[in-house]
Design an enzyme around this catalytic site. Structure first.
Site, mmCIF file in Angstrom:
data_model
loop_
_atom_site.group_PDB
_atom_site.id
_atom_site.type_symbol
_atom_site.label_atom_id
_atom_site.label_comp_id
_atom_site.label_asym_id
_atom_site.label_seq_id
_atom_site.Cartn_x
_atom_site.Cartn_y
_atom_site.Cartn_z
ATOM 1 N N GLU A 153 93.913 33.394 7.917
ATOM 2 C CA GLU A 153 92.982 33.915 6.929
ATOM 3 C C GLU A 153 93.492 33.707 5.503
ATOM 4 O O GLU A 153 92.741 33.378 4.599
ATOM 5 C CB GLU A 153 92.708 35.406 7.182
ATOM 6 N N TYR A 195 88.399 40.836 1.343
ATOM 7 C CA TYR A 195 88.026 39.849 2.348
ATOM 8 C C TYR A 195 89.074 39.782 3.461
ATOM 9 O O TYR A 195 88.752 39.877 4.644
ATOM 10 C CB TYR A 195 87.837 38.445 1.726
ATOM 11 N N ASP A 244 82.689 36.093 2.807
ATOM 12 C CA ASP A 244 83.294 35.032 1.999
ATOM 13 C C ASP A 244 82.166 34.201 1.380
ATOM 14 O O ASP A 244 80.992 34.555 1.515
ATOM 15 C CB ASP A 244 84.254 34.172 2.840
ATOM 16 N N CYS A 252 74.986 25.224 6.716
ATOM 17 C CA CYS A 252 74.363 25.722 5.482
ATOM 18 C C CYS A 252 75.352 25.555 4.326
ATOM 19 O O CYS A 252 75.803 26.516 3.705
ATOM 20 C CB CYS A 252 73.963 27.184 5.666
ATOM 21 N N CYS A 307 69.399 21.451 6.920
ATOM 22 C CA CYS A 307 68.336 22.327 7.421
ATOM 23 C C CYS A 307 67.697 21.752 8.679
ATOM 24 O O CYS A 307 67.237 22.498 9.542
ATOM 25 C CB CYS A 307 67.294 22.569 6.327
ATOM 26 N N CYS A 328 69.539 23.053 11.601
ATOM 27 C CA CYS A 328 69.914 24.470 11.506
ATOM 28 C C CYS A 328 69.202 25.309 12.571
ATOM 29 O O CYS A 328 67.988 25.208 12.731
ATOM 30 C CB CYS A 328 69.575 24.985 10.112
ATOM 31 N N CYS A 373 64.561 31.166 8.085
ATOM 32 C CA CYS A 373 65.271 31.198 6.806
ATOM 33 C C CYS A 373 64.296 31.415 5.639
ATOM 34 O O CYS A 373 63.378 30.611 5.416
ATOM 35 C CB CYS A 373 66.018 29.874 6.633
HETATM 36 S S1 SF4 Z 1 67.500 26.382 7.017
HETATM 37 FE FE1 SF4 Z 1 68.302 27.943 5.647
HETATM 38 S S2 SF4 Z 1 70.125 28.713 6.688
HETATM 39 FE FE2 SF4 Z 1 69.587 26.787 7.645
HETATM 40 S S3 SF4 Z 1 70.814 25.242 6.570
HETATM 41 FE FE3 SF4 Z 1 68.820 25.326 5.562
HETATM 42 S S4 SF4 Z 1 69.126 26.778 3.899
HETATM 43 FE FE4 SF4 Z 1 70.787 27.106 5.324
#
Ligand code: SF4
Length: 300
Positions: free
Chosen positions: A45, A128, A146, A201, A208, A211, A217
């Site tokens: 860490e 943190y 973080d 992200c 995205c 994702c 999102c």
């Molecule tokens: S959809 Fe949203 S959470 Fe996923 S990578 Fe894109 S911005 Fe990030």
């Protein structure tokens, strides 16, 4: 982001999507092995703050091999900690690690303390690190925030491209309110949301299309509105005091014996006053020790 109450929190369906993705795609890092000791997790860490995992891995392995316990590190010199820090950057972290190892020996029987307040009282340990070690080493589900987690929450929950330049109280409340209520899932969420920010992200080019939470999102669903705050710039490096200090420490790290003033001048010959200032700062920080005959070395 203003210091207003959060507009929403992560939902159970968001938690499930991120946790499932993490189970399949989370990196197989040695400090995530259930057999890894709290000391190994603690080192990881501290080393991973401000340094990419790929650079941390070999140094982490060398540290644990040489100093498998806090007592082993505390018995060595702080200069060896700085030497073994290699090029992870911000070498004050090496000194703080050595100091915290000594504190563990003096106050906690040579163990990484379990108690969150005890963790926070260790040299160099901030909010943190204390939360991360409590959660990952001792399954105490503190809110771990973080830059990766902040970015994921800013996008998925608050619908903004970037988090505030510095952590706000509102973000901390949002992060706490966004934790799964179940203890085990909360600890996993801490790791998984951080990993999503590190791998998918990302700050500049979020993936995205890959994702697992694109359909949930808030930023994506709002059409990815442009960031309205100040333009975000990476940290400069070339010609900065940080670069000069890095060169001086590198010289000392690679020298088995104390080095002369002229050897130090040679690492940055173009700007004597900058070199002077950086050397003085390193001595002030305890990273460099003046020795006899105008020589310098890592701290003994
Ligand atoms: S959809 Fe949203 S959470 Fe996923 S990578 Fe894109 S911005 Fe990030």
């Amino acid at each position: 982001m203003s210091d207003l109450p959060p507009t929403g929190v992560a939902s159970a369906v968001l938690h499930s999507a991120v946790l499932e993705w993490y189970a399949q795609h989370g990196r197989d890092l040695p400090w995530r092995d259930p057999e890894c000791t709290p000391w190994g997790i603690y080192l990881s860490e501290v080393m991973s703050q401000q340094t990419p995992v790929a650079r941390v891995l070999p140094v982490w392995e060398r540290w644990l091999e040489r100093w498998p316990t806090p007592a082993a590190l505390a018995a060595d010199s702080p200069g060896e900690a700085v030497r073994m820090w290699d090029r992870l950057g911000y070498p004050r972290r090496a000194l703080r690690l050595w100091e915290s190892a000594r504190a563990m020996v003096e106050r906690h029987d040579g163990q990484v303390p379990r108690d969150h307040e005890d963790l926070l009282a260790l040299p160099g340990v901030g909010t943190y690190t204390a939360a991360a070690v409590a959660s990952f080493a001792f399954q105490d589900p503190r809110t771990v925030v973080d830059t990766n987690v902040r970015r994921v929450l800013a996008r998925t929950v608050s619908g903004t491209q970037h988090a505030a330049p510095a952590l706000t109280a509102a973000e901390m409340r949002l992060a706490t309110a966004s934790m799964p209520p179940d203890r085990d899932r909360a600890n996993l969420w801490n790791a998984a949301s951080m990993e999503l920010g590190a791998l998918v992200c990302t700050a500049r080019t979020p993936r995205c299309g890959e994702c697992p939470v694109a359909h949930l999102c808030a930023w994506q669903l709002a059409g990815r509105p442009a960031h309205e705050g100040p333009v975000r710039r990476g940290q400069a490096w070339h010609g900065t005091d940080r670069q000069v200090r890095g060169r001086i420490v590198q010289l000392l790290r690679e020298s088995p014996d104390p080095v002369s003033r002229s050897d130090i001048t040679a690492v940055w010959p173009d700007d004597e006053s900058k070199l002077e200032r950086c050397l003085a700062a390193l001595v002030d920080d305890g990273l460099v020790e003046p020795r006899d005959s105008g020589r310098f070395a890592l701290p003994s």
